[in-house]
Design a protein around this motif. Structure first.
Motif, PDB file in Angstrom:
ATOM      1  N   VAL A   5       0.839  -1.210   0.000  1.00 42.52           N
ATOM      2  CA  VAL A   5       0.000   0.000   0.000  1.00 42.52           C
ATOM      3  C   VAL A   5       0.872   1.258   0.000  1.00 42.52           C
ATOM      4  O   VAL A   5       0.654   2.189  -0.788  1.00 42.52           O
ATOM      5  CB  VAL A   5      -0.938  -0.005   1.243  1.00 42.52           C
ATOM      6  CG1 VAL A   5      -1.707   1.310   1.349  1.00 42.52           C
ATOM      7  CG2 VAL A   5      -1.897  -1.196   1.193  1.00 42.52           C
ATOM      8  N   LEU A   6       1.864   1.292   0.879  1.00 42.07           N
ATOM      9  CA  LEU A   6       2.634   2.530   1.033  1.00 42.07           C
ATOM     10  C   LEU A   6       3.679   2.724  -0.065  1.00 42.07           C
ATOM     11  O   LEU A   6       3.978   3.871  -0.431  1.00 42.07           O
ATOM     12  CB  LEU A   6       3.284   2.597   2.424  1.00 42.07           C
ATOM     13  CG  LEU A   6       2.294   2.670   3.592  1.00 42.07           C
ATOM     14  CD1 LEU A   6       3.040   2.910   4.906  1.00 42.07           C
ATOM     15  CD2 LEU A   6       1.224   3.745   3.387  1.00 42.07           C
ATOM     16  N   SER A   7       4.218   1.650  -0.627  1.00 40.68           N
ATOM     17  CA  SER A   7       5.160   1.822  -1.744  1.00 40.68           C
ATOM     18  C   SER A   7       4.456   2.544  -2.886  1.00 40.68           C
ATOM     19  O   SER A   7       5.016   3.440  -3.526  1.00 40.68           O
ATOM     20  CB  SER A   7       5.681   0.468  -2.238  1.00 40.68           C
ATOM     21  OG  SER A   7       6.516  -0.103  -1.267  1.00 40.68           O
ATOM     22  N   GLU A   8       3.191   2.145  -3.111  1.00 38.76           N
ATOM     23  CA  GLU A   8       2.393   2.765  -4.177  1.00 38.76           C
ATOM     24  C   GLU A   8       2.081   4.221  -3.831  1.00 38.76           C
ATOM     25  O   GLU A   8       2.184   5.112  -4.676  1.00 38.76           O
ATOM     26  CB  GLU A   8       1.099   1.964  -4.318  1.00 38.76           C
ATOM     27  CG  GLU A   8       0.373   2.201  -5.621  1.00 38.76           C
ATOM     28  CD  GLU A   8      -0.836   1.274  -5.730  1.00 38.76           C
ATOM     29  OE1 GLU A   8      -1.938   1.790  -5.943  1.00 38.76           O
ATOM     30  OE2 GLU A   8      -0.657   0.042  -5.572  1.00 38.76           O
ATOM     31  N   LEU A   9       1.729   4.465  -2.576  1.00 36.00           N
ATOM     32  CA  LEU A   9       1.410   5.834  -2.144  1.00 36.00           C
ATOM     33  C   LEU A   9       2.628   6.750  -2.322  1.00 36.00           C
ATOM     34  O   LEU A   9       2.526   7.842  -2.894  1.00 36.00           O
ATOM     35  CB  LEU A   9       0.965   5.820  -0.673  1.00 36.00           C
ATOM     36  CG  LEU A   9       0.604   7.179  -0.080  1.00 36.00           C
ATOM     37  CD1 LEU A   9      -0.703   7.702  -0.673  1.00 36.00           C
ATOM     38  CD2 LEU A   9       0.472   7.087   1.441  1.00 36.00           C
ATOM     39  N   PHE A  10       3.800   6.309  -1.848  1.00 36.93           N
ATOM     40  CA  PHE A  10       5.001   7.147  -1.976  1.00 36.93           C
ATOM     41  C   PHE A  10       5.394   7.306  -3.451  1.00 36.93           C
ATOM     42  O   PHE A  10       5.828   8.381  -3.866  1.00 36.93           O
ATOM     43  CB  PHE A  10       6.156   6.588  -1.135  1.00 36.93           C
ATOM     44  CG  PHE A  10       6.001   6.873   0.342  1.00 36.93           C
ATOM     45  CD1 PHE A  10       6.298   8.134   0.856  1.00 36.93           C
ATOM     46  CD2 PHE A  10       5.541   5.911   1.220  1.00 36.93           C
ATOM     47  CE1 PHE A  10       6.135   8.425   2.208  1.00 36.93           C
ATOM     48  CE2 PHE A  10       5.365   6.184   2.574  1.00 36.93           C
ATOM     49  CZ  PHE A  10       5.665   7.445   3.074  1.00 36.93           C
ATOM     50  N   ALA A  11       5.212   6.250  -4.237  1.00 37.88           N
ATOM     51  CA  ALA A  11       5.520   6.352  -5.675  1.00 37.88           C
ATOM     52  C   ALA A  11       4.660   7.425  -6.338  1.00 37.88           C
ATOM     53  O   ALA A  11       5.147   8.174  -7.203  1.00 37.88           O
ATOM     54  CB  ALA A  11       5.307   4.994  -6.349  1.00 37.88           C
ATOM     55  N   SER A  12       3.414   7.544  -5.892  1.00 36.86           N
ATOM     56  CA  SER A  12       2.513   8.549  -6.478  1.00 36.86           C
ATOM     57  C   SER A  12       3.011   9.959  -6.200  1.00 36.86           C
ATOM     58  O   SER A  12       2.660  10.904  -6.900  1.00 36.86           O
ATOM     59  CB  SER A  12       1.085   8.373  -5.958  1.00 36.86           C
ATOM     60  OG  SER A  12       0.999   8.794  -4.609  1.00 36.86           O
ATOM     61  N   GLY A  13       3.848  10.122  -5.174  1.00 41.37           N
ATOM     62  CA  GLY A  13       4.438  11.424  -4.868  1.00 41.37           C
ATOM     63  C   GLY A  13       5.883  11.515  -5.351  1.00 41.37           C
ATOM     64  O   GLY A  13       6.640  12.369  -4.867  1.00 41.37           O
ATOM     65  N   GLY A  14       6.284  10.599  -6.227  1.00 44.51           N
ATOM     66  CA  GLY A  14       7.644  10.648  -6.776  1.00 44.51           C
ATOM     67  C   GLY A  14       8.714  10.243  -5.774  1.00 44.51           C
ATOM     68  O   GLY A  14       9.835  10.748  -5.801  1.00 44.51           O
TER      69      GLY A  14
END
Ligand code: TMP
Ligand code: ASP
Length: 237
Positions: free
Chosen positions: A161-170
């Motif tokens: 969940v969080l890898s995707e969330l942080f990826a969305s913020g570059g």
């Protein structure tokens, strides 16, 4: 809700009893520590930033179906949480090598880990949080076999969940640490998720945006935390 007596004071948070037996108040302080409390400092605004950052992340995890102790924000630097019986184990997932894994195995910082690597540590500053395996955890009675399996599965789910969330913020979620506790018959995610307990890099430049800025005297610690918050859309005011 009324804040009662202090239950416990850690390196960065103080825990208070409340007038509800199943609820505690977490007070996020400006205190910062590294290397098991050897290096400390006061960083202006860190308590506020981490309190709101944690609330945002815990809510995202709840939305993804991960059960946490988080109840609600109470003030700029305080949150209400469920009172857990904590498991004295730290669960770490690493997507990229950094920190202790590099020293321990002589690997270069920055290499991708396939698969993401899981480690348990005993929460014991006096012994420098030694790495333990699931047999130690069961044999010493720190957690049951079922709890060990749940902590591991839940930590990997948080990673997804969080890898995707942080990826969305570059950003890259390099690694992080979680702690769990018992509530009734359930195991819930406890403690906090903030840049104090994880590594976050800019995806392009690989600039460090987490507590390594403090550990390595890079400066701009809280500014980096605020940058991460802004990129994720965490409301700070
Ligand atoms: P490490 O590289 O020092 O083992 O840490 C891995 C990750 O877990 C890193 O993001 C920092 C976090 N961590 C804590 O926040 N507290 C701890 O006591 C430990 C051992 C790790
Ligand atoms: N959180 C731990 C400490 O304050 C480990 C670290 O961040 O270096 O000692």
């Amino acid at each position: 809700m009324k804040r009662g007596d202090q239950l416990y004071s850690g390196k960065a948070k103080t825990v208070f009893l409340t007038d509800e037996p199943n609820r505690l108040i977490l007070h996020f302080r400006n205190d910062t520590s590294a290397f098991d409390g050897e290096k400390t400092a006061q960083l202006d605004r860190k308590g506020l930033v981490n309190n709101k950052f944690n609330a945002f992340i815990m809510s995202k995890l709840e939305q993804a179906g991960i059960k946490t102790h988080f109840d609600r924000l109470k003030s700029d630097t305080e949150s209400v949480v469920k009172r857990l019986d904590m498991v004295p184990i730290e669960c770490v997932v690493r997507n990229i090598a950094a920190g202790s894994i590099c020293k321990r195995y002589g690997v270069v910082e920055g290499i991708d880990l396939h698969p993401p690597t899981f480690e348990f540590f005993l929460k014991d500053d006096a012994r420098h949080d030694p790495m333990v395996n699931e047999y130690h955890i069961r044999a010493f009675g720190w957690a049951s076999e079922e709890e060990v399996a749940q902590m591991k599965a839940s930590t990997f789910q948080v990673n997804t969940v969080l890898s995707e969330l942080f990826a969305s913020g570059g950003m890259l979620l390099v690694d992080f640490k979680l702690e769990f506790g018992r509530y009734g018959g359930e195991l819930l995610l406890g403690d906090e998720f903030t840049p104090d307990g994880c590594r976050i890099w800019d995806a392009e430049t690989r600039e460090k945006l987490d507590k390594d800025r403090f550990r390595r005297d890079l400066g701009g610690v809280v500014e980096a935390y605020e940058q991460v918050a802004a990129r994720l859309g965490v409301p700070l005011e």
